[in-house]
Design a protein around this motif. Structure first.
Motif, PDB file in Angstrom:
ATOM      1  N   THR A 119      -7.891   2.781  -2.657  1.00 46.77           N
ATOM      2  CA  THR A 119      -8.653   1.904  -1.759  1.00 46.77           C
ATOM      3  C   THR A 119      -9.283   2.646  -0.589  1.00 46.77           C
ATOM      4  O   THR A 119     -10.221   2.142   0.031  1.00 46.77           O
ATOM      5  CB  THR A 119      -7.745   0.791  -1.202  1.00 46.77           C
ATOM      6  N   LYS A 120      -8.779   3.857  -0.284  1.00 44.30           N
ATOM      7  CA  LYS A 120      -9.316   4.587   0.883  1.00 44.30           C
ATOM      8  C   LYS A 120      -8.977   6.061   0.742  1.00 44.30           C
ATOM      9  O   LYS A 120      -7.886   6.416   0.277  1.00 44.30           O
ATOM     10  CB  LYS A 120      -8.712   4.022   2.175  1.00 44.30           C
ATOM     11  N   VAL A 144     -12.710   6.450  -4.410  1.00 44.64           N
ATOM     12  CA  VAL A 144     -12.280   5.071  -4.142  1.00 44.64           C
ATOM     13  C   VAL A 144     -12.623   4.199  -5.353  1.00 44.64           C
ATOM     14  O   VAL A 144     -13.702   4.295  -5.936  1.00 44.64           O
ATOM     15  CB  VAL A 144     -12.966   4.526  -2.869  1.00 44.64           C
ATOM     16  N   GLY A 145     -11.670   3.369  -5.730  1.00 47.91           N
ATOM     17  CA  GLY A 145     -11.841   2.499  -6.890  1.00 47.91           C
ATOM     18  C   GLY A 145     -11.201   3.048  -8.154  1.00 47.91           C
ATOM     19  O   GLY A 145     -11.095   2.328  -9.156  1.00 47.91           O
ATOM     20  N   ASP A 154      -1.746  -2.644  -8.633  1.00 44.40           N
ATOM     21  CA  ASP A 154      -2.427  -3.673  -9.412  1.00 44.40           C
ATOM     22  C   ASP A 154      -1.364  -4.579 -10.026  1.00 44.40           C
ATOM     23  O   ASP A 154      -0.853  -4.305 -11.123  1.00 44.40           O
ATOM     24  CB  ASP A 154      -3.282  -3.037 -10.513  1.00 44.40           C
ATOM     25  N   THR A 200       0.845  -1.199   0.000  1.00 41.67           N
ATOM     26  CA  THR A 200       0.000   0.000   0.000  1.00 41.67           C
ATOM     27  C   THR A 200       0.874   1.241   0.000  1.00 41.67           C
ATOM     28  O   THR A 200       2.026   1.213   0.455  1.00 41.67           O
ATOM     29  CB  THR A 200      -0.925   0.042   1.233  1.00 41.67           C
ATOM     30  N   ASN A 237      -1.487  -8.816   1.409  1.00 44.57           N
ATOM     31  CA  ASN A 237      -2.093  -7.534   1.738  1.00 44.57           C
ATOM     32  C   ASN A 237      -1.072  -6.531   2.253  1.00 44.57           C
ATOM     33  O   ASN A 237      -1.307  -5.319   2.224  1.00 44.57           O
ATOM     34  CB  ASN A 237      -3.197  -7.718   2.791  1.00 44.57           C
ATOM     35  N   THR A 284      -3.523   3.821  -1.716  1.00 40.57           N
ATOM     36  CA  THR A 284      -3.631   3.052  -2.954  1.00 40.57           C
ATOM     37  C   THR A 284      -2.984   1.684  -2.784  1.00 40.57           C
ATOM     38  O   THR A 284      -2.134   1.484  -1.903  1.00 40.57           O
ATOM     39  CB  THR A 284      -2.949   3.770  -4.132  1.00 40.57           C
ATOM     40  N   LYS A 285      -3.384   0.770  -3.660  1.00 41.28           N
ATOM     41  CA  LYS A 285      -2.804  -0.567  -3.679  1.00 41.28           C
ATOM     42  C   LYS A 285      -2.390  -0.887  -5.111  1.00 41.28           C
ATOM     43  O   LYS A 285      -3.185  -0.704  -6.045  1.00 41.28           O
ATOM     44  CB  LYS A 285      -3.812  -1.605  -3.176  1.00 41.28           C
ATOM     45  N   THR A 305      -4.697   1.289  -7.547  1.00 37.28           N
ATOM     46  CA  THR A 305      -6.124   1.537  -7.329  1.00 37.28           C
ATOM     47  C   THR A 305      -6.330   2.217  -5.980  1.00 37.28           C
ATOM     48  O   THR A 305      -5.740   1.806  -4.973  1.00 37.28           O
ATOM     49  CB  THR A 305      -6.916   0.219  -7.367  1.00 37.28           C
TER      50      THR A 305
END
Length: 288
Positions: free
Chosen positions: A194-195, A178-179, A206, A124, A229, A203-204, A192
């Motif tokens: 995420t929060k 988000v998204g 891809d 993240t 994660n 972000t995380k 992406t």
């Protein structure tokens, strides 16, 4: 016959005297601009040369060949070369033995970095939701004439910001949701959102296990060997020793051993004794 012989000897002596008077007897001094051919030998082999035939014999490829031109005493060449060319005459050849202290300096251990071949990166990332940019920097990036409420696109990304305030700094707020899938030019993967909270955007990446990715600026590629994660685990795939050119005209040498990737920012000839074979081609005297 005797008269002819005497005349011939006299003519020869006169010619020698005349010719010797035409020989360039000047010697190089500080401030002169000189032209030299050179062969550089280090570690027992030819490393560089200005002479095309010597370069080809030793497998050295250069964009151009020809004598090296520089002004003596101006720091245009390494210290030992600058010093040793003084006193040379046109046509003279001389060997220079230059220690590291008068060449490219000793090896600096602080200029050598290493990181593991198997490397864990955070899965993240957190970015500030609101960023402050000096107004001159903002105008250089986004142009002039912007006002509060305008939306701007950050160059080489698909990230939009909205202008919140303009003073000596410009306040920008991240306005994706988000998204949203973010891309950066040259990045190894997209991210992406995420929060989003009052301060940060999380972000995380891809990316999938077994995917081969390219880190920006790296001459090697890397394999994603695990994704959790918390972490992305990469294996940097070994390549033969190579160099990465830098914007300053130098290079970074890359070496893989069994456990690490080693980046050496030292000049390639740091720590080496240099042997030059130098021939002086011309002198253009400096102003007196």
């Amino acid at each position: 016959m005797k008269k002819f012989a005497i005349f011939s000897i006299a003519a020869l002596i006169s010619a020698v005297i005349l010719f010797s008077g035409c020989v360039d007897q000047r010697t190089v001094k500080s401030g002169d601009t000189v032209s030299v051919d050179y062969i550089l030998i280090t570690d027992g082999k030819v490393f560089d040369t200005s002479i095309e035939s010597v370069a080809k014999e030793n497998g050295i490829v250069k964009p151009a060949y020809g004598p090296l031109n520089f002004t003596v005493g101006k720091g245009m060449v390494i210290k030992g070369f600058d010093k040793d060319v003084i006193g040379m005459k046109v046509g003279e050849s001389k060997n220079f033995t230059i220690p590291p202290e008068e060449g490219y300096g000793p090896v600096d251990p602080n200029a050598i970095q290493a990181f593991p071949i198997i490397q864990n990166l955070s899965a993240t990332k957190n970015y500030s939701k609101i960023i402050e940019v000096p107004s001159d920097q903002f105008e250089g990036t986004f142009g002039k004439g912007r006002k509060i409420g305008d939306t701007v696109l950050y160059p080489n990304t698909n990230i939009h910001f909205t202008i919140q305030n303009i003073t000596s700094n410009v306040s920008l707020i991240f306005n994706q949701t988000v998204g949203y899938n973010i891309w950066f030019s040259g990045a190894p993967w997209n991210e992406t959102v995420t929060k989003i909270d009052n301060k940060n955007v999380t972000t995380k990446p891809d990316v999938r296990k077994n995917e081969i990715i390219q880190l920006e600026g790296a001459p090697w590629n890397s394999t994603v060997i695990d994704v959790t994660n918390e972490n992305i685990t990469l294996r940097h795939n070994a390549i033969p020793d190579t160099s990465i050119p830098t914007m300053s005209g130098g290079s970074i040498r890359v070496h893989f051993n069994e456990t690490s990737v080693i980046l050496d920012y030292n000049p390639e000839l740091a720590g080496k004794t240099l042997i030059f074979n130098v021939t002086l081609r011309s002198i253009n005297e400096g102003k007196k």
